[in-house]
Design a protein around this motif. Structure first.
Motif, short mmCIF file in Angstrom:
data_model
loop_
_atom_site.label_atom_id
_atom_site.label_comp_id
_atom_site.label_asym_id
_atom_site.label_seq_id
_atom_site.Cartn_x
_atom_site.Cartn_y
_atom_site.Cartn_z
N VAL A 13 -10.69 10.72 -3.27
CA VAL A 13 -9.53 10.17 -2.59
C VAL A 13 -9.30 8.74 -3.11
O VAL A 13 -10.13 7.86 -2.85
N PRO A 14 -8.21 8.50 -3.83
CA PRO A 14 -8.02 7.20 -4.49
C PRO A 14 -8.04 6.02 -3.52
O PRO A 14 -8.51 4.94 -3.88
N SER A 15 -7.57 6.24 -2.30
CA SER A 15 -7.52 5.13 -1.35
C SER A 15 -8.93 4.69 -0.93
O SER A 15 -9.09 3.65 -0.30
N CYS A 16 -9.94 5.49 -1.26
CA CYS A 16 -11.32 5.11 -0.96
C CYS A 16 -11.96 4.34 -2.11
O CYS A 16 -13.15 4.04 -2.08
N LEU A 17 -11.17 4.04 -3.13
CA LEU A 17 -11.68 3.26 -4.26
C LEU A 17 -11.00 1.89 -4.29
O LEU A 17 -9.79 1.78 -4.11
N GLU A 18 -11.83 0.87 -4.46
CA GLU A 18 -11.29 -0.49 -4.61
C GLU A 18 -11.83 -1.06 -5.93
O GLU A 18 -12.99 -0.88 -6.25
N LEU A 19 -10.97 -1.72 -6.66
CA LEU A 19 -11.41 -2.41 -7.87
C LEU A 19 -11.40 -3.90 -7.59
O LEU A 19 -10.40 -4.44 -7.09
N GLU A 20 -12.51 -4.57 -7.87
CA GLU A 20 -12.59 -6.02 -7.68
C GLU A 20 -12.38 -6.71 -9.02
O GLU A 20 -13.16 -6.52 -9.95
N ILE A 21 -11.33 -7.50 -9.08
CA ILE A 21 -11.03 -8.23 -10.32
C ILE A 21 -11.20 -9.73 -10.04
O ILE A 21 -11.38 -10.13 -8.88
N THR A 22 -11.17 -10.54 -11.07
CA THR A 22 -11.28 -11.99 -10.84
C THR A 22 -10.04 -12.70 -11.36
O THR A 22 -9.23 -12.12 -12.09
N GLU A 23 -9.96 -13.97 -11.01
CA GLU A 23 -8.78 -14.75 -11.38
C GLU A 23 -8.64 -14.93 -12.89
O GLU A 23 -7.58 -15.35 -13.35
N SER A 24 -9.69 -14.62 -13.66
CA SER A 24 -9.58 -14.77 -15.11
C SER A 24 -8.49 -13.86 -15.70
O SER A 24 -8.01 -14.10 -16.80
N ILE A 25 -8.08 -12.82 -14.96
CA ILE A 25 -6.99 -11.96 -15.46
C ILE A 25 -5.67 -12.73 -15.58
O ILE A 25 -4.76 -12.31 -16.26
N LYS A 84 -0.34 -2.84 -11.74
CA LYS A 84 0.68 -1.99 -11.11
C LYS A 84 0.42 -0.52 -11.39
O LYS A 84 0.53 0.32 -10.49
N GLN A 85 0.05 -0.22 -12.64
CA GLN A 85 -0.26 1.17 -12.98
C GLN A 85 -1.47 1.68 -12.19
O GLN A 85 -1.49 2.81 -11.72
N LEU A 86 -2.45 0.80 -12.02
CA LEU A 86 -3.65 1.18 -11.26
C LEU A 86 -3.28 1.45 -9.80
O LEU A 86 -3.72 2.43 -9.21
N LYS A 87 -2.45 0.58 -9.23
CA LYS A 87 -2.06 0.75 -7.84
C LYS A 87 -1.30 2.05 -7.63
O LYS A 87 -1.38 2.68 -6.59
N GLN A 88 -0.56 2.44 -8.68
CA GLN A 88 0.20 3.70 -8.58
C GLN A 88 -0.73 4.90 -8.48
O GLN A 88 -0.33 5.95 -8.01
N LEU A 89 -1.95 4.73 -8.91
CA LEU A 89 -2.93 5.82 -8.76
C LEU A 89 -3.37 5.94 -7.30
O LEU A 89 -4.04 6.90 -6.93
N GLY A 90 -3.04 4.96 -6.48
CA GLY A 90 -3.35 5.03 -5.06
C GLY A 90 -4.59 4.27 -4.65
O GLY A 90 -5.02 4.33 -3.49
N ASN A 92 -7.06 0.64 -4.32
CA ASN A 92 -6.87 -0.73 -3.83
C ASN A 92 -7.44 -1.73 -4.82
O ASN A 92 -8.38 -1.42 -5.55
N ILE A 93 -6.87 -2.91 -4.80
CA ILE A 93 -7.35 -3.96 -5.71
C ILE A 93 -7.62 -5.22 -4.91
O ILE A 93 -6.82 -5.62 -4.06
N SER A 94 -8.76 -5.83 -5.18
CA SER A 94 -9.04 -7.09 -4.50
C SER A 94 -9.34 -8.20 -5.52
O SER A 94 -9.82 -7.94 -6.63
N MET A 95 -9.03 -9.42 -5.12
CA MET A 95 -9.27 -10.59 -5.94
C MET A 95 -10.61 -11.19 -5.52
O MET A 95 -10.76 -11.70 -4.42
#
Ligand code: C2E
Ligand code: CA
Ligand code: CA
Ligand code: CA
Length: 276
Positions: free
Chosen positions: A142-154, A166-172, A174-177
């Motif tokens: 279930v994609p909503s049970c996955l979160e990707l943690e990225i950093t401000e270096s992006i 945006k493409q990742l979010k379309q997969l459903g 979550n993304i956190s900073m």
């Protein structure tokens, strides 16, 4: 004085040699760590601090080196990034963390969303979105049970990163900073990123102990205004929990609740929490 200088030079030289050879050792070892099955994932709970509920876990990589013992990601992730090994290693972490969460679901331990750290090097990889998509499909997670943690270096490559996120979010998912407040973000850029939540960096949470919670308070206010969820990292004391709750930050992660644990130990922690 000349004599001493010379000795110092030799001392320095050999200390540097040692550092260089450890690095080379790790670099060579890391190439084989995947095939030799030496990587491990530990899990640290994200806790709803007013109720004690576990909202999910963060996957944190460890390397069990046959000679050097357990090596911290702080040491080997930079090497993995430099060598490009972060690409296969990152895929491995994603796949295994998802499979762990599926195992917890299937064995009745619970629905435990999982967060995985992503290096900017992975975001820059042109296959990244497809790889994530394929792993989600292959596992039926279930994609909503996955979160990707990225950093401000992006932010260094803001336009491209925004496109990828945006493409990742379309997969459903979550993304956190992660490590928020330590990096490059201008608030304006942040506002335009497709992220769900912000993790307040441990250094600011540490300040609470010294009676200086002003930055934490400012970040919480900002997150509220921008409609981001907020989570505090590196929570170690009861006083920090109280301060955070008093200032409407309800989610926390840190040694106060639990260190990162091997999957089996985390299961015990979850079972113990839900039986109170
Ligand atoms: P991070 O993502 O900021 O993870 C939080 C780090 O703080 C973890 O260190 C965690 O063990 C530690 N920590 C959590 N709570 C507390 C606390 O209350 N007190 C203290 N002193 N420390 C706490 P760890 O596991 O050594 O990981 C270090 C960094 O390595 C991570 O920082 C992350 O940037 C990176 N990393 C770990 N696993 C991965 C991975 O699978 N992929 C990538 N790309 N990076 C990873
Ligand atoms: Ca993280
Ligand atoms: Ca962090
Ligand atoms: Ca960090």
């Amino acid at each position: 004085a000349k004599e001493r200088g010379k000795n110092n030079y030799h001392f320095y030289d050999s200390a540097l040699d040692q550092i260089t050879s450890r690095k080379m050792e790790l670099e060579n070892g890391l190439r084989r760590a995947l095939e030799l099955d030496e990587l491990r994932i530990f899990y640290q709970p994200k806790v709803q601090m007013d109720t004690g509920d576990i909202l999910g876990v963060e996957a944190l990589l460890r390397w069990e080196h046959p000679i050097l013992g357990l090596i911290s990601p702080a040491e080997f992730i930079p090497i993995a990034e430099e060598t490009g090994l972060i690409i296969p290693i990152g895929k491995w972490v994603l796949r295994n963390a998802i499979e762990q969460s599926i195992y917890w679901e299937n064995t009745g331990i619970g629905t435990i969303p999982v967060a995985v750290n992503i290096s900017v090097r992975q975001i820059k990889d042109e296959d990244f979105v497809v790889d994530v998509k394929e792993i989600l499909e292959a596992t039926s997670f279930v994609p909503s049970c996955l979160e990707l943690e990225i950093t401000e270096s992006i932010m260094q490559d803001f336009n491209r990163s925004t496109h990828v996120l945006k493409q990742l979010k379309q997969l459903g998912l979550n993304i956190s900073m992660d490590d928020f407040g330590t990096g490059y973000s201008s608030l304006n850029n942040l506002r335009h990123l497709p992220i769900n939540s912000i993790k307040i960096d441990k250094s600011f949470v540490d300040d609470i102990i010294n009676f200086n919670g002003s930055i934490v308070r400012a970040i919480i206010d900002m997150a509220e205004n921008m409609d981001f969820n907020i989570i505090a990292e590196g929570v170690e004391t009861k006083e920090q929990v109280k301060f955070l709750l008093d200032n409407s930050c309800f989610t926390g992660q840190g040694y106060y609740f639990s260190k990162p644990l091997p999957a089996g130990d985390l299961e015990k922690y979850i079972i113990q929490c839900s039986s109170i």
